[in-house]
Design an enzyme around this catalytic site. Structure first.
Site, PDB file in Angstrom:
ATOM      1  N   GLN A   1      12.465  72.619  39.870  1.00 52.06           N
ATOM      2  CA  GLN A   1      11.728  72.489  41.150  1.00 52.06           C
ATOM      3  C   GLN A   1      10.767  71.321  40.944  1.00 52.06           C
ATOM      4  O   GLN A   1       9.564  71.501  40.718  1.00 52.06           O
ATOM      5  CB  GLN A   1      10.995  73.804  41.479  1.00 52.06           C
ATOM      6  CG  GLN A   1      10.197  73.783  42.775  1.00 52.06           C
ATOM      7  CD  GLN A   1      11.044  73.910  44.038  1.00 52.06           C
ATOM      8  OE1 GLN A   1      12.146  74.429  44.017  1.00 52.06           O
ATOM      9  NE2 GLN A   1      10.528  73.418  45.161  1.00 52.06           N
TER      10      GLN A   1
ATOM     11  N   LYS B   1      29.873  67.148  42.294  1.00 53.92           N
ATOM     12  CA  LYS B   1      29.466  68.516  42.644  1.00 53.92           C
ATOM     13  C   LYS B   1      28.509  68.517  43.837  1.00 53.92           C
ATOM     14  O   LYS B   1      27.646  67.663  43.939  1.00 53.92           O
ATOM     15  CB  LYS B   1      28.778  69.122  41.423  1.00 53.92           C
ATOM     16  CG  LYS B   1      28.179  70.483  41.626  1.00 53.92           C
ATOM     17  CD  LYS B   1      27.565  71.013  40.340  1.00 53.92           C
ATOM     18  CE  LYS B   1      26.067  70.840  40.314  1.00 53.92           C
ATOM     19  NZ  LYS B   1      25.420  71.463  39.156  1.00 53.92           N
TER      20      LYS B   1
ATOM     21  N   SER C   1      22.935  78.048  33.835  1.00 53.22           N
ATOM     22  CA  SER C   1      22.118  79.149  34.346  1.00 53.22           C
ATOM     23  C   SER C   1      23.040  80.289  34.779  1.00 53.22           C
ATOM     24  O   SER C   1      23.388  81.151  33.993  1.00 53.22           O
ATOM     25  CB  SER C   1      21.227  78.661  35.480  1.00 53.22           C
ATOM     26  OG  SER C   1      20.467  79.731  35.975  1.00 53.22           O
TER      27      SER C   1
HETATM   28  C1  R5P Z   1      21.978  70.980  37.888  1.00 54.40           C
HETATM   29  O1  R5P Z   1      22.125  69.865  38.370  1.00 54.40           O
HETATM   30  C2  R5P Z   1      22.022  71.225  36.422  1.00 54.40           C
HETATM   31  O2  R5P Z   1      22.317  70.058  35.731  1.00 54.40           O
HETATM   32  C3  R5P Z   1      23.024  72.317  36.043  1.00 54.40           C
HETATM   33  O3  R5P Z   1      24.308  71.861  36.404  1.00 54.40           O
HETATM   34  C4  R5P Z   1      22.712  73.590  36.767  1.00 54.40           C
HETATM   35  O4  R5P Z   1      21.376  73.951  36.588  1.00 54.40           O
HETATM   36  C5  R5P Z   1      23.614  74.691  36.248  1.00 54.40           C
HETATM   37  O5  R5P Z   1      23.343  75.840  36.973  1.00 54.40           O
HETATM   38  P1  R5P Z   1      24.421  76.980  37.142  1.00 54.40           P
HETATM   39  O6  R5P Z   1      24.849  77.386  35.746  1.00 54.40           O
HETATM   40  O7  R5P Z   1      23.665  78.080  37.835  1.00 54.40           O
HETATM   41  O8  R5P Z   1      25.538  76.460  37.957  1.00 54.40           O
END
Ligand code: R5P
Length: 283
Positions: free
Chosen positions: A92, A184, A214
């Site tokens: 954030q 993405k 995450s």
């Molecule tokens: C976002 O741009 C980060 O680089 C990670 O790709 C993201 O935080 C991964 O989150 P999640 O595992 O929830 O898809």
């Protein structure tokens, strides 16, 4: 100099102490029955440079860091360096919608109160370092992740989005393999879309590298896309393995062969140490 390890980053602190040949300060900590935290630095650190090591995730570890910093100040430390292996709340980093906080800035401000220097690993965006009023630096886990992957016969490293492209370029040089990226779009906290793309992955061993895993959504969709393109073995590697909810299950059911993360957030997948990336700042 003394290294002080918070409970979230004990192993990183121990590794730093060994690598730098600097003693680990003795601390006593406990939680009161109401869950409030208590900490005491036992060694006499008056007039010393102390390096406090503590990941700011999950929330309770943030308070612990503040208390350690204050304890060091009260004990008369000459200089306080703060090592934040994983800087929680860094994502954030702006007001995406009116009325939101800039959480990374809020945390940086508070950490900066009792810090002369801050070091963190692979922040989601480098510019969050400017939120600190004190000098702040970052290090990258990519060289260490790439060293680990070098033994896995990797043919290609893949960035799940353009933001991770710099990381895979660097890893591909170390491993000596190809690299590519996917496009993405994040729909919400748990849903992402990856644009179909021609990938040269047929019969290849591919490692997907990202800063954070995450919910595992990003990696799972990337794995599925690679499977469609005929990839042989798929490795997922990240600096910060949060593995929220059923992330591990998601990655395994998508068909991942191995999950690798560093120990910025300790888990069973912490196969790569972050200390070698941090120690040069104190030599
Ligand atoms: C976002 O741009 C980060 O680089 C990670 O790709 C993201 O935080 C991964 O989150 P999640 O595992 O929830 O898809």
């Amino acid at each position: 100099m003394y290294i002080i390890g918070g409970t979230a980053s004990k192993t990183v602190a121990e590794d730093l102490s060994k690598e730098l040949g600097v003693p680990l300060a003795d601390t006593i900590s406990k939680r009161f029955p109401d869950e409030e935290f208590y900490v005491r630095i036992v060694d006499n650190i008056s007039g010393e440079h102390v390096v406090i090591v503590q990941t700011t995730y999950p929330d309770q570890n943030i308070v612990e860091l503040f208390l350690l910093q204050n304890a060091a100040k009260e004990a008369g430390a000459k200089e306080i360096s703060v090592v934040i292996p994983y800087f929680g709340y860094a994502r954030q980093d702006t007001k995406f919608k009116e009325g939101e906080p800039i959480s990374a800035k809020a945390l940086a401000k508070l950490i900066g109160i009792n810090a002369d220097k801050v070091i963190t690993a692979d922040p989601h965006k480098e510019y969050i370092l400017d939120f600190f009023s004190t000098s702040a630096y970052s290090c990258s886990a990519v060289p260490e992740l790439a060293k680990y992957l070098k033994d896995k016969n990797i043919d290609m490293v893949l960035a799940p989005d353009k933001g991770a492209l710099k990381r895979v370029k660097q890893a591909s040089t170390i491993i000596g393999c190809d690299f590519d990226y996917m496009e993405k779009t994040r729909i919400d906290g748990t849903t992402i879309e990856i644009k179909p793309k021609k990938l040269n992955a047929q019969n290849k061993n591919v490692a997907i590298i990202d800063d954070i895993i995450s919910t595992g959504g990003t990696m799972a969709v990337s794995i599925q896309e690679l499977k469609k393109h005929g990839a042989k073995n798929i490795f997922v590697a990240c600096t910060h393995g949060l593995f929220a909810g059923d992330a591990v299950k998601k990655l395994n059911s998508a068909g991942c062969n191995e999950i690798i993360s560093t120990d910025t957030v300790q888990s069973e997948f912490s196969k790569v140490k972050i200390a070698p990336c941090i120690s040069p700042f104190f030599r």
